[in-house]
Motif scaffolding. Structure first.
Motif, PDB file in Angstrom:
ATOM      1  N   LEU B  33       0.834  -1.207   0.000  1.00 27.29           N
ATOM      2  CA  LEU B  33       0.000   0.000   0.000  1.00 27.29           C
ATOM      3  C   LEU B  33       0.869   1.258   0.000  1.00 27.29           C
ATOM      4  O   LEU B  33       0.578   2.220  -0.719  1.00 27.29           O
ATOM      5  N   VAL B  34       1.928   1.222   0.801  1.00 30.66           N
ATOM      6  CA  VAL B  34       2.796   2.394   0.883  1.00 30.66           C
ATOM      7  C   VAL B  34       3.491   2.629  -0.457  1.00 30.66           C
ATOM      8  O   VAL B  34       3.592   3.749  -0.945  1.00 30.66           O
ATOM      9  N   GLU B  35       3.904   1.552  -1.080  1.00 33.41           N
ATOM     10  CA  GLU B  35       4.556   1.681  -2.375  1.00 33.41           C
ATOM     11  C   GLU B  35       3.620   2.305  -3.405  1.00 33.41           C
ATOM     12  O   GLU B  35       4.042   3.045  -4.286  1.00 33.41           O
ATOM     13  N   ALA B  36       2.326   2.013  -3.256  1.00 32.00           N
ATOM     14  CA  ALA B  36       1.354   2.558  -4.198  1.00 32.00           C
ATOM     15  C   ALA B  36       0.930   3.962  -3.797  1.00 32.00           C
ATOM     16  O   ALA B  36       0.040   4.534  -4.409  1.00 32.00           O
ATOM     17  N   GLY B  61      -7.388   7.994   1.867  1.00 30.09           N
ATOM     18  CA  GLY B  61      -8.493   7.564   1.011  1.00 30.09           C
ATOM     19  C   GLY B  61      -8.055   7.319  -0.414  1.00 30.09           C
ATOM     20  O   GLY B  61      -8.679   6.559  -1.147  1.00 30.09           O
ATOM     21  N   GLU B  62      -6.994   8.003  -0.821  1.00 31.19           N
ATOM     22  CA  GLU B  62      -6.493   7.765  -2.179  1.00 31.19           C
ATOM     23  C   GLU B  62      -5.029   8.145  -2.257  1.00 31.19           C
ATOM     24  O   GLU B  62      -4.503   8.855  -1.402  1.00 31.19           O
ATOM     25  N   SER B  63      -4.393   7.667  -3.305  1.00 34.83           N
ATOM     26  CA  SER B  63      -2.975   7.985  -3.465  1.00 34.83           C
ATOM     27  C   SER B  63      -2.856   9.314  -4.190  1.00 34.83           C
ATOM     28  O   SER B  63      -3.751   9.706  -4.932  1.00 34.83           O
ATOM     29  N   PRO B  64      -1.764  10.029  -3.974  1.00 39.34           N
ATOM     30  CA  PRO B  64      -1.612  11.345  -4.610  1.00 39.34           C
ATOM     31  C   PRO B  64      -1.360  11.209  -6.113  1.00 39.34           C
ATOM     32  O   PRO B  64      -0.881  10.195  -6.595  1.00 39.34           O
ATOM     33  N   ILE B 121      -6.452   0.271  -4.917  1.00 44.78           N
ATOM     34  CA  ILE B 121      -5.084  -0.166  -4.612  1.00 44.78           C
ATOM     35  C   ILE B 121      -5.114  -1.448  -3.775  1.00 44.78           C
ATOM     36  O   ILE B 121      -4.381  -2.403  -4.036  1.00 44.78           O
ATOM     37  N   ILE B 122      -5.994  -1.466  -2.772  1.00 43.84           N
ATOM     38  CA  ILE B 122      -6.102  -2.664  -1.918  1.00 43.84           C
ATOM     39  C   ILE B 122      -6.483  -3.877  -2.768  1.00 43.84           C
ATOM     40  O   ILE B 122      -5.941  -4.973  -2.603  1.00 43.84           O
TER      41      ILE B 122
END
Lengths: 311, 746
Positions: B33-36, B61-64, B121-122
């Motif tokens: 998750l962190v990588e994404a 809630g979402e990735s940048p 992502i999950i």
């Protein structure tokens, strides 16, 4: 909740009818000396290849080193295993299994059933699987295995195998402390027979035979013969010259492999195989098992078809 | 900020794998998750026999959105190059920007990756983690191809916040994620749905599942102790078993039962092993009698009869097991009281290793070596030999056949029953030690002699047949044996030099291996050498003495003899290096660097491990001080200048530094300081007080620093220059008195 069974044979009969009701073909014991129900071709060979399979049967099994002249309350050189093999393993196999315990009178509300890690491996069959030993109130009552490999072949699909040690399970259900005291048939039958009535004498005879009397030179020779015969049968071309049909002799060869395995067990009981030699003998039996597995997957039951010959 | 709840529900996960699997799940999912591009506030992972669970709080809630610019080929580049660039960047030609460059115009791709919602992502990361999960052993089932530790049945995956919760939709091999799970298999069958982690944990408990392993363990420990206490007994603590049992149950119910009187006279180790290994029972001791009289078993459910049936069943199984044990014990005692002859005979037919002969042959060799070691560790030689001869007899006993982990423990009981001395019996138990990291080393002299002889025989044997450990393969646990020797030697108080024992034992193996191939005369000669080693303590001298004697008689040494003379020293050196490697591993745990040990190892004798360690510890302690660090700098400077000069001039500057050629005060001060230091260091070395020696070295730091500050070594005056180089050599030699400082990495 069915009532408690009264005899050893009633437990067997209940297991037979339970697994029949779940769709298994109820097979009969294999007519050869084997060390465990797994050796029955209905398990070893039928767990190979892609064809679905469901079978259950009793298999008399022999472990020559476990002979105790009928005196030990739990150990026998000849005993019965109940064996179930379903391919592919159904998703509810654990539930089906627990149902079989209820069928033989184990009340799930009072007992503590546990699945405890136990990876199964048969060095002589070149087979392994993952699963558990099943505990009922701390006693191992069954072996539960998902076959991953047999005879060196990956199992696709995977078979689920259940093995019940019948004497031990029955002693528990019937509340008997010594196997020889266990009622074999209905105790109220006109001629009630105990397990001892049926087997005490044979336990004595075979214990003497296995430990002291079996002629080791002959056993060694028979082992060599069985090994050579197995290899010879499988070296024959697939096409039968007389009928001009494709007839791979996987089962007759496998009979020789079973023989070699049992002869090895007898030699082991006679104490004439050293620790290092032991590994070598096991390796020889395994080599035969692998050859048989290779042959079986070249048969129709093993998934071979003229269209897709490479199983 | 939503929270994530993930549950992977399967058939029973082996107890020993659960904790690690929970950690792996946490690590792999959070890494993914962190990588994404997601972050989270906190994470927790849990395991029960049927489930792995992960909870993440405060997940973004979402990735940048990210923007990447890639420089492409020039606008006039061949079409092929441009196409390749488009493919690599994943854009079309009309999306490219053209920017001026020094020599023309160049394409640029600006790739903007919009942020993705956490659920998306999950749904990518979790199936990937499931498919590649690092189980120690995994399997397939049914007709599928997914691998898991046992069949995986359901996946619960929820994102929840104040507004509510939502299933993160994905599927792995036909198993679709959802919001439901199951409780206890028997006590609360059926599925139920949950909304978030708190709800999940509460509902699980209602469904008779305690999610947290530590909570289950604590519950077991508490109830077991209370129950024992209420009966005037005490629970025998066993944290390993507690952790295992906590992994076998979802709803622990503690039950206590009694051990039948007829088994109470069995050795307590037998009771404990039988109960622990086979039944996973805890032992309960009666403090008044000191005996183990009861057991605690942990069931996975409550029953209407309060566990009466379960306890009765367990009790029955235990009685059957202990009947076996009692049967073995009585049979074994009969053999033991008759002197253990049956077992000792039996060991003749047990092969230790195809190339190393039987257990009985091995015992003969160990007994011979134990005799030689005995005087070095303060043991009586006869007693050491006797102990070595019976130490492995219990391997043939029925009890050890059934419970291999009782080897040694039973040996002691049986030796006592055979009427052997307590020291001999203790050696039967303790010569196996130390078995592992935490195990204690033997201390009694007789036990020490046998323990060392046993391990040296094992190592030299496998060296003699060239079956040394390679990489991760160490089937005969030779590393453990060598570490055992290292630990025993370092524990003291006896000083041991290993070389002579190693040499003698390699020779014993060589004799056994060559015996069938050569004549009696060769064997006699080899045995003569063995005798000489005992006499002289060194193989080389012993070998020479014997071959000289042969020469005097005008006989040429046989081929077998020559090959022993050629090969044995190499084997011995190689094995000693193996000990040194183990020593490094052992001292690394103590915080001593490997190069510090290398520095210590460059001073002979290196087979005296206690001495090596004393040097290494003194050096490590010294290096931790400012003086030490600086002195090493000064030493290096001296050594470098010296080496360069020697290479350039083609001569060695070793002797004859003379104060009368000194031109400066700093030079004269250094001469004086060196003389004083040397005078103090020599006696310190003689008494093996390496710390004191290093302290005296430390006094050189200031004069050396001052010397390099003020003096130009490479003077035009050749006499002065030579004198200074010789002086540098004195620095190098003095500073290297305890350990070779040039081996230090810096």
């Amino acid at each position: 909740m069915p009532d408690t069974p009264k005899s050893f044979q009633e437990i067997i009969l209940r297991l037979q009818s339970y697994w029949a009701s779940k769709g298994c073909a109820i097979m009969q014991p294999y007519d050869m000396e084997v060390g465990a129900g797994t050796f029955h071709p209905a398990t070893t060979l039928r767990s190979l290849g892609s064809r679905p399979w469901a079978a259950a049967y009793v298999q008399p099994s022999r472990r020559p080193t476990d002979g105790r002249y009928g005196e030990n309350p739990n150990r026998l050189q000849h005993y019965y295993q109940y064996q179930v093999l379903i391919k592919p393993s159904p998703p509810d196999l654990q539930a089906l299994y627990l149902g079989s315990l209820e069928a033989i009178g184990i009340d799930m509300a009072l007992h503590d059933i546990r699945f405890v890690e136990d990876d199964w491996e048969s060095p002589t069959l070149g087979a392994w699987g993952l699963g558990w030993e099943v505990w009922c109130d701390g006693m191992e009552v069954s072996q539960f295995t998902y076959f991953q490999q047999v005879g060196g072949h990956d199992c696709h699909p995977v078979s689920g195998e259940l093995t019940y040690g019948l004497e031990r399970l029955a002693m528990y259900v019937l509340g008997v402390d010594h196997v020889m005291d266990m009622p074999f048939n209905d105790p109220s039958a006109p001629i009630p027979l105990t397990y001892g009535d049926v087997f005490r004498q044979t336990e004595q005879e075979y214990s003497r035979h296995n430990f002291d009397a079996a002629t080791t030179e002959k056993l060694f020779r028979h082992f060599e013969d069985a090994e050579a015969e197995c290899q010879r049968l499988l070296a024959e071309p697939a096409e039968d010259p007389k009928t001009a049909k494709r007839i791979v002799m996987a089962h007759p060869a496998y009979d020789q492999c079973i023989k070699a395995s049992h002869l090895f067990n007898l030699l082991d009981a006679r104490g004439v195989i050293s620790v290092t030699e032991r590994q070598a003998y096991i390796g020889r039996v395994r080599a035969l098992a692998k050859l048989c597995a290779d042959a079986f997957v070249q048969t129709e039951a093993g998934g071979w078809t003229p269209e897709a010959p490479a199983a | 900020m939503p929270d994530l709840l993930l549950e992977l529900f399967s058939e029973e996960i082996p107890a020993r794998m659960q904790a690690r699997a929970a950690d792996d799940l946490k690590r792999l999912v959070t890494d993914g998750l962190v990588e994404a591009g997601l972050t989270y506030a906190s994470a927790g992972a849990f395991a029960t026999p049927r489930r792995l669970v992960l909870t993440l709080e405060g997940l973004t809630g979402e990735s940048p959105t990210t923007r990447e610019e890639r420089r492409g080929p020039r606008t006039d580049a061949p079409e092929k190059a441009i196409e390749g660039f488009l493919r690599g960047a994943g854009v079309t030609k009309d999306q490219l920007e053209v920017r001026p460059d020094r020599k023309g115009e160049v394409y640029f791709a600006v790739i903007e990756r919009p942020g993705r919602p956490a659920s998306e992502i999950i749904a990518d990361v979790v199936p990937q983690v499931i498919r590649t999960f690092p189980w120690p052993k995994s399997m397939r089932w049914g007709a599928g191809s997914l691998r898991w530790v046992r069949p995986l049945h359901s996946i619960l995956c929820l994102l929840s916040d104040e507004a509510g919760s939502q299933v993160v939709p994905f599927a792995v091999d036909g198993i679709a994620s959802g919001d439901t799970t199951e409780g206890h298999r028997f006590m609360a069958p059926g599925r139920f749905s949950v909304t978030n982690f708190a709800d999940y944990e509460t509902k699980l408990k209602r469904a008779k599942v305690i999610l947290r392993a530590d909570e289950r363990a604590e519950h077991i420990r508490h109830d077991a102790e209370q129950m024992a206490f209420a009966n005037g007994m005490e629970l025998v603590e066993d944290t390993g078993l507690l952790a295992e049992v906590a992994g076998l149950v979802e709803w622990p119910v503690v039950l206590m039962g009694e051990i039948e009187d007829r088994f109470l006279d069995l050795p307590p180790e037998v009771l404990q092993t039988s109960m622990r290994e086979h039944q996973k029972f805890f032992s309960v001791r009666n403090p008044k009698t000191g005996r183990i009289e009861r057991f605690v078993t942990v069931a996975n459910r409550e029953t209407a009869d309060h566990g009466a049936t379960i306890l009765a069943g367990n009790q029955k199984v235990l009685s059957a097991r202990l009947s076996d044990a009692a049967f073995f014990w009585e049979n074994d005692l009969r053999v033991a009281r008759a002197g253990m002859g049956d077992w000792l005979d039996g060991l003749k037919s047990v092969t230790f290793h195809a190339k190393l002969g039987s257990q009985a042959a091995r015992i003969d060799r160990i007994a011979a070596l134990a005799r030689e070691i005995a005087p070095m560790v303060g043991a009586d030689a006869d007693m050491a030999e006797e102990a070595a001869r019976i130490a492995k007899a219990d391997l043939r006993s029925e009890m050890v056949g059934e419970f291999p982990e009782l080897q040694g423990v039973m040996g002691r009981y049986y030796a006592l029953a055979a009427g052997r001395a307590a020291e001999v019996a203790d050696a039967a138990r303790d010569h196996w030690k130390p078995m592992g990291q935490g195990d204690e080393v033997p201390t009694a002299p007789v036990s020490l002699a046998v323990a060392l002889a046993d391990k040296i025989d094992t190592l030299t044997g496998f060296w003699a047949i060239d079956e040394k450990p390679t990489g991760s393969k160490d089937p005969y646990a030779l590393r453990r044996a060598a570490l055992g020797i290292v630990r025993i030697v370092l524990a003291g108080p006896h000083r041991l030099t290993l070389d002579r024992f190693v040499d003698a034992q390699i020779l014993r193996h060589k004799i056994a291996i060559t015996r069938p191939k050569v004549g009696d005369d060769v064997i006699d000669t080899l045995e003569e050498i063995l005798g000489e080693i005992a006499e002289r303590g060194v193989f080389g001298a012993a070998f020479k003495a014997v071959t000289d004697r042969l020469k005097d008689k005008g006989e040429a040494p046989a081929e077998a003899l020559r090959s022993v003379g050629d090969l044995l020293p190499d084997l011995s050196t190689d094995l000693l290096a193996f000990f040194h490697d183990r020593l490094k591993v052992h001292l690394r745990d103590e915080g001593i660097r490997h190069d510090v040990i290398d520095a210590a190892l460059s001073k002979p004798p290196t087979d005296d491990l206690a001495l090596v360690v004393a040097r290494a510890r003194a050096l490590a302690g010294f290096l931790a001080t400012p003086d030490g660090e600086n002195l090493v700098q000064g030493y290096r400077r001296a050594a470098n200048i010296l080496t360069q000069a020697e290479e350039k001039d083609g001569v060695e500057y070793r002797f004859g530094a003379d104060p009368k050629f000194a031109e400066t005060d700093e030079e004269r001060a250094l001469f004086k300081a060196l003389s004083e230091a040397e005078a103090a260091i020599t006696p310190a070395l003689a008494s093996e007080d390496f710390a004191a020696a290093m302290t005296h070295m430390a006094s050189l730091r200031a004069p050396i620093d001052a010397f390099f500050e003020a003096v130009q070594v490479n003077s035009d005056n050749q006499v002065v220059r030579r004198n200074r180089l010789n002086l540098l050599h004195r620095i190098v030699e003095t500073c290297g008195a305890v350990a070779d400082l040039s081996r230090l990495e810096g």
